[in-house]
Scaffold this motif. Structure first.
Motif, mmCIF file in Angstrom:
data_model
loop_
_atom_site.group_PDB
_atom_site.id
_atom_site.type_symbol
_atom_site.label_atom_id
_atom_site.label_comp_id
_atom_site.label_asym_id
_atom_site.label_seq_id
_atom_site.Cartn_x
_atom_site.Cartn_y
_atom_site.Cartn_z
ATOM 1 N N SER A 177 1.030 -0.727 0.072
ATOM 2 C CA SER A 177 0.038 0.590 -0.181
ATOM 3 C C SER A 177 1.125 1.371 0.075
ATOM 4 N N VAL A 178 0.243 1.897 -0.830
ATOM 5 C CA VAL A 178 0.980 3.682 -0.737
ATOM 6 C C VAL A 178 0.385 4.027 0.403
ATOM 7 N N ALA A 179 1.775 4.539 1.769
ATOM 8 C CA ALA A 179 0.867 5.955 2.738
ATOM 9 C C ALA A 179 1.295 6.359 2.700
ATOM 10 N N ILE A 180 1.032 7.359 3.086
ATOM 11 C CA ILE A 180 0.891 9.254 2.732
ATOM 12 C C ILE A 180 0.579 9.987 3.998
ATOM 13 N N ARG A 181 1.465 11.392 4.102
ATOM 14 C CA ARG A 181 0.933 11.949 5.081
ATOM 15 C C ARG A 181 0.738 12.794 4.755
ATOM 16 N N LEU A 182 0.041 13.797 5.164
ATOM 17 C CA LEU A 182 -1.042 15.038 5.077
ATOM 18 C C LEU A 182 -0.553 16.108 5.607
ATOM 19 N N GLU A 183 -0.171 17.404 4.958
ATOM 20 C CA GLU A 183 0.149 18.334 5.751
ATOM 21 C C GLU A 183 -0.505 19.715 5.404
ATOM 22 N N ASN A 184 -0.448 20.134 6.832
ATOM 23 C CA ASN A 184 -1.953 21.262 6.439
ATOM 24 C C ASN A 184 -1.355 22.445 7.154
ATOM 25 N N GLY A 185 -0.392 23.365 7.557
ATOM 26 C CA GLY A 185 -0.108 24.303 8.409
ATOM 27 C C GLY A 185 0.468 23.216 9.897
ATOM 28 N N ILE A 186 0.012 22.958 10.876
ATOM 29 C CA ILE A 186 0.283 21.920 11.475
ATOM 30 C C ILE A 186 -0.168 20.694 11.904
ATOM 31 N N ASN A 187 -1.890 21.196 11.028
ATOM 32 C CA ASN A 187 -2.262 19.893 11.031
ATOM 33 C C ASN A 187 -1.882 18.771 10.256
ATOM 34 N N HIS A 188 -2.300 17.172 10.245
ATOM 35 C CA HIS A 188 -1.275 16.419 9.470
ATOM 36 C C HIS A 188 -2.481 15.355 9.482
ATOM 37 N N PHE A 189 -2.299 14.879 8.799
ATOM 38 C CA PHE A 189 -3.725 13.291 8.724
ATOM 39 C C PHE A 189 -2.253 11.865 7.751
ATOM 40 N N LEU A 190 -2.314 10.764 8.341
ATOM 41 C CA LEU A 190 -1.574 9.861 8.041
ATOM 42 C C LEU A 190 -2.571 8.744 6.982
ATOM 43 N N PHE A 191 -3.035 8.240 6.184
ATOM 44 C CA PHE A 191 -3.347 7.393 5.167
ATOM 45 C C PHE A 191 -2.738 6.521 4.838
ATOM 46 N N THR A 192 -2.872 5.355 5.477
ATOM 47 C CA THR A 192 -1.776 3.968 5.590
ATOM 48 C C THR A 192 -2.486 2.534 4.599
ATOM 49 N N GLY A 193 -3.575 2.756 4.102
ATOM 50 C CA GLY A 193 -4.366 2.055 3.059
ATOM 51 C C GLY A 193 -5.023 1.004 3.929
ATOM 52 N N ASP A 194 -4.050 -0.497 3.280
ATOM 53 C CA ASP A 194 -4.240 -1.458 3.924
ATOM 54 C C ASP A 194 -2.952 -2.336 4.923
ATOM 55 N N THR A 195 -1.749 -1.016 4.590
ATOM 56 C CA THR A 195 -0.480 -1.697 5.049
ATOM 57 C C THR A 195 -0.561 -1.995 6.695
ATOM 58 N N GLU A 196 -0.213 -3.925 6.619
ATOM 59 C CA GLU A 196 0.167 -4.667 8.163
ATOM 60 C C GLU A 196 1.731 -3.937 8.799
ATOM 61 N N SER A 197 1.982 -4.746 9.593
ATOM 62 C CA SER A 197 2.802 -4.562 10.697
ATOM 63 C C SER A 197 3.621 -4.514 10.065
ATOM 64 N N ALA A 198 4.283 -5.432 8.760
ATOM 65 C CA ALA A 198 5.295 -5.519 8.376
ATOM 66 C C ALA A 198 5.803 -4.638 7.799
ATOM 67 N N GLY A 199 4.713 -3.686 6.830
ATOM 68 C CA GLY A 199 4.531 -2.718 6.534
ATOM 69 C C GLY A 199 4.373 -0.848 7.458
ATOM 70 N N GLU A 200 4.142 -1.153 8.091
ATOM 71 C CA GLU A 200 4.320 -0.147 8.654
ATOM 72 C C GLU A 200 5.532 -0.328 9.775
ATOM 73 N N GLU A 201 6.414 -1.330 10.321
ATOM 74 C CA GLU A 201 7.674 -1.457 10.551
ATOM 75 C C GLU A 201 8.593 -0.826 9.542
ATOM 76 N N ALA A 202 8.678 -1.172 8.593
ATOM 77 C CA ALA A 202 8.580 -0.058 7.375
ATOM 78 C C ALA A 202 8.987 0.642 7.126
ATOM 79 N N ILE A 203 7.720 1.462 7.883
ATOM 80 C CA ILE A 203 7.598 3.224 7.081
ATOM 81 C C ILE A 203 8.216 3.781 8.946
ATOM 82 N N CYS A 204 8.133 2.754 9.669
ATOM 83 C CA CYS A 204 8.533 3.777 11.193
ATOM 84 C C CYS A 204 10.044 3.583 10.730
#
Length: 389
Positions: A177-204
């Motif tokens: 899954s293509v995950a993105i972090r959306l930024e607007n000023g000091i506000n942020h949103f995180l979308f990770t699709g269906d990313t599971e634990s292994a993919g989250e580890e890579a993101i971290c």
């Protein structure tokens, strides 16, 4: 009265002229000033669409539109209609998190109804008709699917978004899954699709700032995603779970909801609240409704994971747990008695006010647990965990 009005008009004209002189002296032409004022709008609206057991997020800012996933076939026409009602004619960025039908099917409908400037997706092929339809529609607009590297930034509206994954292609499509972090000023949103634990580890492991105000728990709130490590790096205030009411997968799972509850993360759920809208002005976020804060599992029989041993390796949380879904409700793993503590030792989590008899209690992160005597814990003000005592 006439003299007063005349004087007021003269004063207004004088002040306006003075302002223009000052702007010109500062090297800011009046036309440029007008353009700068127009671009000062920092409003960014994030629409979490109710597409049942799927995912679709529309983001709008300064006349630009970003669509992250489009839901399944059954909701394709709804997504198209929703975008039309939001006066969308052009999609500046279309992002397919991955190519499962409940994420990509609605994008095919949008490609057929809107002009699209950029398409972003993962660099893998799925042997399905819906994937081929997606590729064909992208080609029909003279486009190619872009595969940006993690860490790549894209300007969008009053802010930007950063691609976070995938770093490599996995045999597990969800972790592509293509995950993105959306930024607007000091506000942020995180979308990770269906990313599971292994993919989250890579993101971290990217070493990027992942902190956010709002997170969409991966894989519709499945226990295979939303790890402690990701939550500790993101520390969101809100979570928006996109899932279908009464879905056959039992989403969201109890493990995920327990983590959100333990961290005090406020919850929105499309299965209970329909489409949820957040509006950021760059410093604050306003919502179209209040959080439901329902931390119950999608399946009321879901009792979460159970510890398989008292003092197994704490290097990986997954190795210390047996899923009730995999083991079955009547399996020995689910009915065994809690192990006795060794001596008078207890375990303390990195946060919280309770001590635990085992380092992998479901109410704590075993990776950050430390051991001390029970008397020391009580002297420090800790109370006994109701789950493991």
């Amino acid at each position: 009265m006439h003299h007063k009005l005349s004087f007021r008009r003269k004063l207004q004209t004088f002040l306006l002229s003075l302002l223009l002189i000052l702007l010109t002296a500062a090297g800011v032409p009046s036309a440029a000033y007008a353009a700068e004022a127009a671009s000062a709008d920092t409003t960014m609206a994030v629409h979490f669409l109710d597409v049942g057991q799927g995912l679709s997020i529309l983001v709008q800012s300064q006349g630009e539109n970003l669509l992250y996933d489009g839901g399944d076939r059954g909701h394709s026409s709804f997504v198209v209609s929703y975008l039309q009602k939001q006066n969308v004619s052009t999609i500046d960025y279309m992002i397919s998190s991955h190519y499962d039908e409940d994420h990509v099917a609605g994008l095919v409908g949008c490609l057929d109804n809107f002009s699209v400037k950029n398409v972003i997706g993962a660099d893998y092929v799925q042997d399905t008709k819906i994937y081929q339809s997606f590729e064909n529609e992208v080609s029909s607009q003279g486009l190619n699917v872009q595969h940006p590297d993690p860490g790549t930034d894209f300007s969008f509206g009053s802010g930007k978004f950063t691609v976070l994954s995938p770093q490599s292609i996995s045999s597990n499509d969800n972790d592509n899954s293509v995950a993105i972090r959306l930024e607007n000023g000091i506000n942020h949103f995180l979308f990770t699709g269906d990313t599971e634990s292994a993919g989250e580890e890579a993101i971290c492991d990217l070493g990027l700032d992942l902190s956010c105000d709002v997170i969409v728990p991966g894989h519709h709130g499945s226990a295979t995603a939303t790890t402690w490590d990701l939550l500790q790096q993101t520390v969101p205030e809100y979570a928006v779970i996109s899932c279908g009411a009464g879905n056959s997968y039992g989403h969201p799972h109890k493990d995920t909801m327990d983590k959100l509850s333990d961290m005090g993360i406020q919850v929105f759920r499309t299965d209970e609240q329909g489409t949820v809208i957040a509006v950021s002005n760059g410093s604050d976020i306003q919502w179209n409704q209040n959080p439901c804060n329902d931390y119950s599992a999608g399946d009321e029989t879901d009792i979460g994971t159970q510890p398989s041993s008292a003092y197994g390796s704490s290097s990986s949380a997954s190795s210390d747990y047996i899923s009730d879904a995999a083991a079955g409700a009547d399996s020995p793993a689910n009915v065994q008695a809690d192990p006795e503590p060794v001596g008078d030792m207890v375990w303390i989590s990195a946060t919280g006010s309770k001590y635990h008899r085992i380092p992998n209690c479901g109410n704590m992160n075993p990776d950050n647990a430390t051991e001390m005597t029970r008397s020391q814990a009580e002297a420090a003000g800790y109370g006994a965990c109701k789950k493991c005592y």
